[in-house]
Design a protein around this motif. Structure first.
Motif, PDB file in Angstrom:
ATOM      1  N   PHE B  66      11.205  -8.341   0.688  1.00  0.00           N
ATOM      2  CA  PHE B  66      12.048  -7.291   0.118  1.00  0.00           C
ATOM      3  C   PHE B  66      12.357  -7.566  -1.353  1.00  0.00           C
ATOM      4  O   PHE B  66      12.296  -6.669  -2.185  1.00  0.00           O
ATOM      5  CB  PHE B  66      13.347  -7.163   0.913  1.00  0.00           C
ATOM      6  N   LEU B 109      13.291   3.848   6.374  1.00  0.00           N
ATOM      7  CA  LEU B 109      13.498   4.896   5.378  1.00  0.00           C
ATOM      8  C   LEU B 109      14.218   4.347   4.155  1.00  0.00           C
ATOM      9  O   LEU B 109      13.873   4.659   3.024  1.00  0.00           O
ATOM     10  CB  LEU B 109      14.321   6.040   5.980  1.00  0.00           C
ATOM     11  N   ASN B 110      15.233   3.526   4.406  1.00  0.00           N
ATOM     12  CA  ASN B 110      15.988   2.968   3.286  1.00  0.00           C
ATOM     13  C   ASN B 110      15.158   1.997   2.473  1.00  0.00           C
ATOM     14  O   ASN B 110      15.199   1.999   1.251  1.00  0.00           O
ATOM     15  CB  ASN B 110      17.255   2.271   3.790  1.00  0.00           C
ATOM     16  N   LEU B 112      11.902   1.851   2.183  1.00  0.00           N
ATOM     17  CA  LEU B 112      10.768   2.430   1.455  1.00  0.00           C
ATOM     18  C   LEU B 112      11.207   3.140   0.182  1.00  0.00           C
ATOM     19  O   LEU B 112      10.437   3.263  -0.765  1.00  0.00           O
ATOM     20  CB  LEU B 112       9.921   3.321   2.369  1.00  0.00           C
ATOM     21  N   SER B 113      12.493   3.569   0.137  1.00  0.00           N
ATOM     22  CA  SER B 113      12.994   4.185  -1.092  1.00  0.00           C
ATOM     23  C   SER B 113      13.195   3.153  -2.190  1.00  0.00           C
ATOM     24  O   SER B 113      13.312   3.507  -3.358  1.00  0.00           O
ATOM     25  CB  SER B 113      14.319   4.899  -0.829  1.00  0.00           C
ATOM     26  N   LEU B 114      13.272   1.888  -1.838  1.00  0.00           N
ATOM     27  CA  LEU B 114      13.487   0.852  -2.847  1.00  0.00           C
ATOM     28  C   LEU B 114      12.184   0.178  -3.260  1.00  0.00           C
ATOM     29  O   LEU B 114      12.148  -0.642  -4.149  1.00  0.00           O
ATOM     30  CB  LEU B 114      14.488  -0.185  -2.323  1.00  0.00           C
ATOM     31  N   ARG B 115      11.097   0.559  -2.570  1.00  0.00           N
ATOM     32  CA  ARG B 115       9.807  -0.045  -2.893  1.00  0.00           C
ATOM     33  C   ARG B 115       9.111   0.739  -4.007  1.00  0.00           C
ATOM     34  O   ARG B 115       9.501   1.857  -4.320  1.00  0.00           O
ATOM     35  CB  ARG B 115       8.920  -0.069  -1.651  1.00  0.00           C
ATOM     36  N   THR B 118       7.625   5.030  -3.833  1.00  0.00           N
ATOM     37  CA  THR B 118       7.890   5.917  -2.697  1.00  0.00           C
ATOM     38  C   THR B 118       9.375   6.207  -2.549  1.00  0.00           C
ATOM     39  O   THR B 118      10.221   5.411  -2.933  1.00  0.00           O
ATOM     40  CB  THR B 118       7.375   5.324  -1.370  1.00  0.00           C
ATOM     41  N   LEU B 119       9.648   7.376  -1.949  1.00  0.00           N
ATOM     42  CA  LEU B 119      11.014   7.843  -1.765  1.00  0.00           C
ATOM     43  C   LEU B 119      11.042   8.636  -0.462  1.00  0.00           C
ATOM     44  O   LEU B 119      10.219   9.522  -0.274  1.00  0.00           O
ATOM     45  CB  LEU B 119      11.352   8.766  -2.944  1.00  0.00           C
ATOM     46  N   SER B 120      11.953   8.301   0.438  1.00  0.00           N
ATOM     47  CA  SER B 120      11.987   9.052   1.690  1.00  0.00           C
ATOM     48  C   SER B 120      12.731  10.354   1.461  1.00  0.00           C
ATOM     49  O   SER B 120      13.844  10.370   0.964  1.00  0.00           O
ATOM     50  CB  SER B 120      12.665   8.229   2.788  1.00  0.00           C
ATOM     51  N   ALA B 121      12.084  11.477   1.812  1.00  0.00           N
ATOM     52  CA  ALA B 121      12.697  12.776   1.543  1.00  0.00           C
ATOM     53  C   ALA B 121      13.128  13.478   2.827  1.00  0.00           C
ATOM     54  O   ALA B 121      14.064  14.264   2.813  1.00  0.00           O
ATOM     55  CB  ALA B 121      11.740  13.665   0.760  1.00  0.00           C
TER      56      ALA B 121
END
Lengths: 102, 167
Positions: B66, B109-110, B112-115, B118-121
């Motif tokens: 992470f 979801l959380n 992947l938004s910090l990677r 990518t952003l979870s929509a």
């Protein structure tokens, strides 16, 4: 001790450009989705570096733990808020910006 | 019984958080205690807790992963923000999930938004909608690896490829 203090200062300084990048992205990027990218990722890293730098200079273990905990809580809040904003934009039919269509 | 246990755990976790943040100052607990009770009640009302656990021995590897990804993600987006021409090639992608429904998905979801990129929509049934900042990034392959890591952290099995039934 001096080395650790110096490393702490360096980490805090290293975090600054990322906060600036987050704000810059918010202003420069073309739509809500790309702006969210800038805010979540750049601020996550910026805050992480600042928190790490401050934790190295903290007076006690409890103070250092508190700083790290704040980072984790901010991450959780920002990832969740980001998802909610993106979903609401998507449900309102906002299309992602595309270079060709401009 | 399980309700009592999960409520107790929830309150204990919040009390610990409050203690780390605020210390033992009585005035701070005058605010903290009511908020703890309200937060627990609200959480129970909105989302009855489902049991989950982390595999302790996987935590260090996941934490390292992470941190590495946070660094990559921050640098990637900062580079785009500073560059004169801002290399952006955004798009929405649908990705069929292999993780079972539950806390592991929310966690995915959380994260992947910090990677990077990518952003979870959105999430609907077994499909998540992702916004990517650059379609030339290997998004699907990285998502698959992330799913595996999260699955191993939560000790849940991933569904095999053909059973995800996308659309």
């Amino acid at each position: 001790m001096f080395l650790i203090e110096a490393l702490g200062v360096l980490l805090v300084l290293a975090g600054m450009p990322f906060f600036l990048a987050g704000t810059l992205g918010l202003l420069r990027f073309p739509d809500v989705y790309t702006r969210l990218h800038a805010l979540t990722k750049a601020d996550n890293l910026g805050l992480g570096l600042v928190v790490l730098g401050l934790a190295l200079q903290a007076s006690s273990w409890q103070a250092a733990a508190k700083l790290l905990l704040i980072w984790v809580l901010v991450l959780l809040a920002s990832a969740t808020a980001c998802h909610i904003v993106a979903r609401s934009a998507l449900h309102r039919g906002l299309k992602p910006w595309n270079r060709k269509e401009q | 019984m399980t309700l009592v246990r999960s409520t107790t755990r929830y309150v204990a976790a919040l009390a610990f958080l409050w203690w780390v943040l605020g210390g033992t100052e009585p005035a701070s607990w005058a605010v903290g205690l009511p908020v703890m009770v309200l937060a627990t009640a609200l959480s129970m009302a909105i989302a009855p807790s489902r049991p989950w656990k982390w595999r302790l021995r996987v935590i260090p590897a996941f934490a390292w992963f992470f941190l590495k990804e946070s660094l990559r993600g921050g640098i990637d987006v900062a580079r785009r923000a500073y560059s004169v021409h801002m290399s952006l090639q955004p798009a929405m992608l649908n990705y069929p999930l292999h993780l079972p429904d539950g806390p592991a998905r929310v966690f995915l979801l959380n994260v992947l938004s910090l990677r990077p990129g990518t952003l979870s929509a959105d999430i609907r049934e077994n499909t998540i909608t992702i916004h990517t900042i650059d379609t030339s990034l290997p998004v699907e392959q990285e998502l698959r690896e992330l799913e595996k890591s999260v699955g191993s952290l939560f000790a849940v099995d991933l569904k095999p490829e053909q059973e995800t039934g996308n659309e």
